[in-house]
Scaffold this motif. Structure first.
Motif, PDB file in Angstrom:
ATOM      1  N   VAL A  78       0.883  -1.173   0.000  1.00 53.51           N
ATOM      2  CA  VAL A  78       0.000   0.000   0.000  1.00 53.51           C
ATOM      3  C   VAL A  78       0.915   1.216   0.000  1.00 53.51           C
ATOM      4  O   VAL A  78       1.867   1.285   0.783  1.00 53.51           O
ATOM      5  N   VAL A  79       0.658   2.197  -0.874  1.00 52.83           N
ATOM      6  CA  VAL A  79       1.580   3.318  -1.008  1.00 52.83           C
ATOM      7  C   VAL A  79       0.874   4.640  -0.719  1.00 52.83           C
ATOM      8  O   VAL A  79      -0.296   4.824  -1.050  1.00 52.83           O
ATOM      9  N   PHE A  80       1.619   5.531  -0.074  1.00 50.18           N
ATOM     10  CA  PHE A  80       1.202   6.915   0.108  1.00 50.18           C
ATOM     11  C   PHE A  80       2.325   7.806  -0.387  1.00 50.18           C
ATOM     12  O   PHE A  80       3.503   7.586  -0.050  1.00 50.18           O
ATOM     13  N   ILE A  81       1.988   8.841  -1.168  1.00 50.11           N
ATOM     14  CA  ILE A  81       2.970   9.839  -1.600  1.00 50.11           C
ATOM     15  C   ILE A  81       2.392  11.220  -1.318  1.00 50.11           C
ATOM     16  O   ILE A  81       1.277  11.533  -1.748  1.00 50.11           O
ATOM     17  N   GLY A  82       3.124  12.024  -0.583  1.00 46.71           N
ATOM     18  CA  GLY A  82       2.662  13.378  -0.283  1.00 46.71           C
ATOM     19  C   GLY A  82       3.413  13.957   0.896  1.00 46.71           C
ATOM     20  O   GLY A  82       4.347  13.352   1.434  1.00 46.71           O
TER      21      GLY A  82
ATOM     22  N   ASP B 136       4.159   1.670   2.252  1.00 47.92           N
ATOM     23  CA  ASP B 136       5.312   2.438   1.767  1.00 47.92           C
ATOM     24  C   ASP B 136       4.938   3.915   1.739  1.00 47.92           C
ATOM     25  O   ASP B 136       3.992   4.319   1.035  1.00 47.92           O
ATOM     26  N   VAL B 137       5.661   4.728   2.499  1.00 46.38           N
ATOM     27  CA  VAL B 137       5.373   6.154   2.645  1.00 46.38           C
ATOM     28  C   VAL B 137       6.490   6.953   1.984  1.00 46.38           C
ATOM     29  O   VAL B 137       7.666   6.833   2.362  1.00 46.38           O
ATOM     30  N   TYR B 138       6.126   7.775   1.003  1.00 49.71           N
ATOM     31  CA  TYR B 138       7.081   8.650   0.319  1.00 49.71           C
ATOM     32  C   TYR B 138       6.704  10.104   0.603  1.00 49.71           C
ATOM     33  O   TYR B 138       5.581  10.517   0.331  1.00 49.71           O
TER      34      TYR B 138
ATOM     35  N   ALA C 260       7.108   4.756  -8.004  1.00 49.47           N
ATOM     36  CA  ALA C 260       6.633   4.311  -6.695  1.00 49.47           C
ATOM     37  C   ALA C 260       5.200   3.802  -6.782  1.00 49.47           C
ATOM     38  O   ALA C 260       4.852   2.768  -6.186  1.00 49.47           O
ATOM     39  N   PHE C 261       4.356   4.512  -7.525  1.00 50.25           N
ATOM     40  CA  PHE C 261       2.978   4.049  -7.683  1.00 50.25           C
ATOM     41  C   PHE C 261       2.919   2.737  -8.467  1.00 50.25           C
ATOM     42  O   PHE C 261       2.164   1.820  -8.109  1.00 50.25           O
ATOM     43  N   ALA C 262       3.705   2.653  -9.536  1.00 50.53           N
ATOM     44  CA  ALA C 262       3.668   1.453 -10.375  1.00 50.53           C
ATOM     45  C   ALA C 262       4.129   0.212  -9.629  1.00 50.53           C
ATOM     46  O   ALA C 262       3.772  -0.911 -10.002  1.00 50.53           O
ATOM     47  N   GLY C 263       4.917   0.409  -8.578  1.00 50.54           N
ATOM     48  CA  GLY C 263       5.426  -0.719  -7.821  1.00 50.54           C
ATOM     49  C   GLY C 263       4.518  -1.177  -6.690  1.00 50.54           C
ATOM     50  O   GLY C 263       4.895  -2.077  -5.930  1.00 50.54           O
ATOM     51  N   SER C 264       3.316  -0.583  -6.566  1.00 48.78           N
ATOM     52  CA  SER C 264       2.419  -0.906  -5.450  1.00 48.78           C
ATOM     53  C   SER C 264       1.073  -1.415  -5.951  1.00 48.78           C
ATOM     54  O   SER C 264       0.641  -1.113  -7.064  1.00 48.78           O
ATOM     55  N   ARG C 265       0.408  -2.170  -5.112  1.00 48.75           N
ATOM     56  CA  ARG C 265      -0.898  -2.740  -5.439  1.00 48.75           C
ATOM     57  C   ARG C 265      -2.006  -1.694  -5.400  1.00 48.75           C
ATOM     58  O   ARG C 265      -2.904  -1.665  -6.238  1.00 48.75           O
TER      59      ARG C 265
ATOM     60  N   LEU D  12      -7.071  19.201  -6.124  1.00 48.03           N
ATOM     61  CA  LEU D  12      -7.058  18.065  -7.047  1.00 48.03           C
ATOM     62  C   LEU D  12      -5.611  17.593  -7.128  1.00 48.03           C
ATOM     63  O   LEU D  12      -4.882  17.941  -8.052  1.00 48.03           O
ATOM     64  N   PRO D  13      -5.164  16.803  -6.141  1.00 48.22           N
ATOM     65  CA  PRO D  13      -3.751  16.435  -6.082  1.00 48.22           C
ATOM     66  C   PRO D  13      -3.318  15.605  -7.286  1.00 48.22           C
ATOM     67  O   PRO D  13      -4.043  14.706  -7.740  1.00 48.22           O
ATOM     68  N   LEU D  14      -2.143  15.925  -7.810  1.00 47.42           N
ATOM     69  CA  LEU D  14      -1.613  15.202  -8.962  1.00 47.42           C
ATOM     70  C   LEU D  14      -1.444  13.717  -8.680  1.00 47.42           C
ATOM     71  O   LEU D  14      -1.479  12.897  -9.600  1.00 47.42           O
ATOM     72  N   THR D  15      -1.242  13.365  -7.415  1.00 48.44           N
ATOM     73  CA  THR D  15      -1.003  11.958  -7.095  1.00 48.44           C
ATOM     74  C   THR D  15      -2.169  11.075  -7.510  1.00 48.44           C
ATOM     75  O   THR D  15      -1.964   9.896  -7.839  1.00 48.44           O
TER      76      THR D  15
END
Length: 520
Positions: free
Chosen positions: A332-336, A364-366, A402-407, A418-421
């Motif tokens: 599970v990924v978070f980016i921000g 996974d936290v970025y 990072a996103f492509a590597g997570s489920r 409207l976050p780009l993430t």
């Protein structure tokens, strides 16, 4: 409306704070627009109001900045010939370094691409110096008070002093001195808060300029004095909005862009307007168009401020260029930003519930931010093992990888624009599970088609949906296919056409707006 001037006859100005190696979503959105306008032949300038010590070389090397975009840096380009001449008559400013001697010891360690030197006097930390790893030139020097708090932060570019922040105990207010050629303070400004209302003056001239935003406005009026057509974009609720409104260029047109919710706590549609935005909604001097990124925010703003010159324009989803990344079925990924708005404590608590049902899962936290230490402490308190159950990776310049590597991706924010993430994750087939907060998630996520929306602050519902995606391969594949369709619904072609047409329309107006709107 007159016929739009030719691109080559129009100057376009946009703002960013910095162009460091950790560029957040708002900055990426501004860069995308600057690059678009430069590619269309507009004379495009990017104004950097923070520190930039590599002249944009890194951003250009990463294809983040079009070669025809001109960089204007406040600390470098703000002083004029008079300021430099007067500064040349003064001795260089003395930097408060501590010489070797009895009781003085230094500790060195590598931090990212720099070397950190901590200097102690009789076991008390007195300075923290950041050096370039290759050249050993100083980037930053923090001077500590006897009580251990930070007294001042000295900032350098290519080893030359460019600014000093004098900090007030307890945080908040700071007085910034902009230094010309390492010799003299040319601009002194109170930069407390984010809208630039603190007092400012030109020190070498002993001349007041109102406030910090006013100093920037005056500089831009002078820099673009000969511009035949000038369009300034101010993004976010900050000093740039106020600078746009304070400019007095006779041929100025302005566009104000909202990147976040305009609401204050509790961030529902009935909540009061955030204090940082109140003045910008009531005073639209120089603002020809105000852009919001979602239809829901547009409707809420019109109901509250019927006279605002509002328009809805959205980001584009990137065309993915990710190759060779293996998707981790347990991630599970978070980016921000690691900041209160993102409510990462909610995500950590939800992940505890996820782990009870999916023991192999990891988070996974970025990102970086002031909440990082507290979040790591909370994770440990919740029984999550750092580096195993929860992995804090720091900032990343490779969000798509990072996103492509997570489920699945997760968002537990109090509020958003409207976050780009959102579109970045979906462009590489990673579905999102998010709180249905004002305003962005519902604009992108189609519940059950490309991700899931859950009621805001419902930690258990957030955990339930994450578990569903983690354990159900068929569901995960279906959501992934739905997510990839974002490149069509948020197409690059539509993005380019809408922002191109907006600029042409605004540049062609006979006169700019100058009005005050009463709150409804």
């Amino acid at each position: 409306m007159n016929q739009a001037p030719r691109p080559g006859d129009t100057d376009v100005v946009l703002f960013v704070r910095s162009l460091g190696h950790r560029i957040a979503g708002g900055t990426r959105a501004v860069l995308a627009r600057a690059n678009l306008y430069a590619s269309l032949g507009y004379r495009t300038s990017l104004v950097v109001t923070g520190l930039l010590d590599d002249d944009g070389a890194w951003a250009r090397s990463q294809d983040l900045l079009h070669p025809d975009v001109r960089l204007l840096v406040l600390w470098r380009d703000g002083p004029d010939a008079v300021d430099r001449a007067r500064a040349s008559e003064t001795a260089p400013i003395t930097v408060p370094r501590i010489p070797d001697g009895p009781g003085v010891r230094r500790r060195r360690r590598t931090v990212d691409d720099a070397v950190q030197v901590r200097t102690f006097v009789d076991d008390a930390l007195r300075t923290i110096e950041l050096l370039d790893r290759d050249t050993e030139t100083t980037r930053q020097l923090v001077v500590m008070r006897e009580d251990g708090s930070r007294a001042a932060q000295w900032m350098f570019a290519h080893g030359t002093l460019v600014a000093v922040d004098h900090l007030v105990p307890g945080g908040g207010t700071r007085r910034r001195e902009f230094v010309v050629d390492g010799r003299a303070v040319w601009l002194e400004a109170e930069v407390a808060g984010h809208v630039g209302e603190g007092d400012a003056r030109l020190r070498l001239r002993e001349e007041p300029v109102g406030d910090y935003a006013g100093a920037i406005a005056r500089w831009l009026d002078t820099t673009f004095a000969s511009a035949e057509h000038l369009v300034v974009f101010a993004d976010g609720e900050n000093v740039w909005q106020r600078s746009l409104r304070l400019m007095r260029h006779p041929r100025l047109r302005g566009v104000s862009v909202l990147h976040n919710s305009h609401l204050a706590a509790p961030y529902t549609a009935a909540a009061p307007t955030h204090s940082g935005w109140k003045g910008f909604f009531s005073d639209t001097t120089n603002v020809d168009v105000m852009v919001c990124l979602t239809q829901r925010q547009h409707s809420d703003l019109l109901a509250r401020y019927p006279g605002l010159p509002l328009r809805v324009l959205r980001h584009a989803a990137p065309r993915p260029k990710v190759r060779g990344v293996r998707r981790d079925p347990d991630s599970v990924v978070f980016i921000g930003r690691l900041a209160p708005q993102k409510q990462l404590d909610h995500l950590l608590r939800a992940f505890v519930l996820v782990r009870e049902r999916v023991p192999r899962a990891h988070l996974d936290v970025y990102g970086t931010g002031k909440d990082e230490a507290a979040l790591k402490e909370l994770a440990a308190e919740l029984g999550l093992e750092l580096g195993v159950d929860v992995r804090f990776h720091g900032g990343t310049a490779q969000a798509l990888h990072a996103f492509a590597g997570s489920r699945v991706a997760a968002m537990s924010s109090l509020h958003e624009g409207l976050p780009l993430t959102l579109t970045e994750a979906m462009s590489v087939g990673t579905p999102f599970v998010a709180y249905d907060c004002n305003y962005g998630p519902a604009e992108v996520i189609r519940d059950g088609e490309n991700g899931f929306l859950v009621p805001r602050d419902d930690v258990e519902a957030l955990a339930d949906r994450l578990v569903q995606v983690l354990v159900d391969d068929k569901l995960a594949r279906r959501l992934s296919r739905g997510a990839r369709r974002v490149v069509t619904s948020f197409s690059a072609r539509r993005y380019k056409e809408s922002w191109r047409d907006l600029l042409a329309e605004v540049a062609g107006r006979e006169s700019s707006s100058s009005q005050t709107i009463a709150r409804s």
